[in-house]
Motif scaffolding. Structure first.
Motif, short mmCIF file in Angstrom:
data_model
loop_
_atom_site.label_atom_id
_atom_site.label_comp_id
_atom_site.label_asym_id
_atom_site.label_seq_id
_atom_site.Cartn_x
_atom_site.Cartn_y
_atom_site.Cartn_z
N VAL A 1 0.76 -1.19 0.14
CA VAL A 1 0.00 0.08 0.08
C VAL A 1 0.79 1.23 -0.02
CG1 VAL A 1 -1.68 1.32 1.25
CG2 VAL A 1 -1.91 -1.32 1.11
N ILE A 2 1.91 1.43 0.90
CA ILE A 2 2.61 2.46 1.15
C ILE A 2 3.64 2.66 0.01
CG2 ILE A 2 2.23 2.61 3.45
CD1 ILE A 2 5.05 1.65 4.13
N GLY A 3 4.06 1.56 -0.40
CA GLY A 3 5.25 1.48 -1.43
C GLY A 3 6.45 2.02 -1.04
N GLY A 4 7.72 1.94 -1.60
CA GLY A 4 8.84 2.14 -1.29
C GLY A 4 9.53 1.49 -0.17
N VAL A 5 9.16 0.12 0.07
CA VAL A 5 9.72 -0.67 1.06
C VAL A 5 11.07 -1.40 0.50
CG1 VAL A 5 9.48 -2.53 2.95
CG2 VAL A 5 7.39 -0.77 2.05
N ALA A 6 12.01 -1.38 1.68
CA ALA A 6 13.23 -1.79 1.41
C ALA A 6 13.15 -3.52 1.08
CB ALA A 6 14.31 -1.71 2.14
N ASN A 7 13.80 -4.00 -0.07
CA ASN A 7 13.94 -5.35 -0.28
C ASN A 7 15.10 -5.71 0.29
OD1 ASN A 7 14.18 -8.06 -1.18
ND2 ASN A 7 14.27 -7.34 -3.32
N LEU A 8 15.19 -6.55 1.55
CA LEU A 8 16.43 -6.70 2.24
C LEU A 8 17.11 -7.97 1.70
CD1 LEU A 8 14.47 -6.80 5.90
CD2 LEU A 8 15.80 -4.77 4.78
N LYS A 9 16.62 -8.58 0.62
CA LYS A 9 17.42 -9.23 -0.06
C LYS A 9 18.19 -8.89 -1.38
CE LYS A 9 14.95 -13.86 1.25
NZ LYS A 9 14.27 -14.75 0.54
N GLY A 10 18.06 -7.61 -1.65
CA GLY A 10 18.40 -7.01 -2.85
C GLY A 10 19.55 -5.92 -2.85
N GLY A 11 20.38 -5.85 -3.54
CA GLY A 11 21.26 -4.87 -3.73
C GLY A 11 22.13 -4.42 -2.60
N ALA A 12 22.41 -3.17 -2.34
CA ALA A 12 23.24 -2.87 -1.05
C ALA A 12 22.74 -3.05 0.22
CB ALA A 12 23.36 -1.25 -1.13
N TYR A 13 21.40 -3.51 0.20
CA TYR A 13 20.66 -3.92 1.67
C TYR A 13 21.67 -5.35 2.06
CZ TYR A 13 17.24 -0.46 0.64
OH TYR A 13 16.57 0.51 0.46
#
Length: 230
Positions: free
Chosen positions: A151-163
């Protein structure tokens, strides 16, 4: 007999008068027992009332000073509170320092290592806590696909990229202080529980046997000591 009746009548009248005087109504507060317990004056931590006559109109103190006089004359700097002993910082029940960094101090937060030793039980606790506090936005697998996250969008994908390579201290700091669209959870989740969530994110969701480290630097105690309190 007449004298006895007269005394009884006089005693009854006196008792009624005393009880009537204790009744509170309208602007009459009635009689108060131990008025200083009802009208206690709070001590201001950063200032002192040094005029001993302040509140003398209200006072019935045994020392004859005004009701509002509340100075501790032995304290320095005109304050009632005492400052901590120089070069000391209070610790919590777990024996380590509280998280004292500002919201924007992510670089210093990254230097803080997890003070909670990892174990099977810690990871189980971390899973329960993650599902309770994080699942709604980040999703069960940490991919940012939780119901609230959709709903709110923009939530971090903890499995991807720099995270994936974020240090433990960075994750703990974001849980504590918030970042971007994520609100602060420091008041909702105890510090030890936040560190357990960090273990779960790093080792289970991101599949790292050992959490990523920013650099071999001073431990969390040293970092916390040189940063200002909130």
């Amino acid at each position: 007999m007449k004298i006895a009746n007269a005394l009884l009548f006089a005693g009854s009248a006196l008792a009624v008068s005393l009880l009537a005087g204790c009744k509170a109504s309208g602007d009459n507060p009635g009689l108060e027992y131990a008025p200083q317990m009802y009208h206690s004056v709070a001590y201001e931590p950063l200032t002192q009332i040094k005029d001993e006559s302040q509140g003398s109109w209200l006072s019935n103190r045994e020392d004859g000073k005004g009701e509002f006089f509340n100075s501790n004359v032995h304290n320095p700097n005109g304050m009632n509170m005492r400052e901590p002993v120089e070069n000391t910082v209070p610790r919590n029940k777990q024996g380590y320092l509280p998280h004292r960094l500002k919201q924007f101090e992510l670089d210093q937060a990254a230097l803080i290592k997890n003070p909670v030793a990892s174990s099977e039980q810690v990871l189980k606790d971390g899973e329960k806590l993650y599902l309770q506090y994080c699942n709604a936005c980040h999703g069960k697998g940490g991919e940012g696909d939780g119901k609230a996250g959709e709903v709110i969008g923009g939530v971090a994908n903890l499995k991807g990229g720099a995270y994936v390579n974020l240090p433990e201290g960075h994750i703990f700091h974001v849980i504590t202080k918030g970042k971007g669209r994520m609100g602060a959870h420091g008041s909702q989740i105890p510090a030890e529980s936040r560190w357990k969530i960090v273990h779960y994110v790093k080792q289970v969701i991101q599949g790292q046997a050992v959490a990523a480290e920013a650099a071999p630097v001073a431990d969390s105690t040293a970092v916390a000591q040189v940063t200002p309190a909130n």
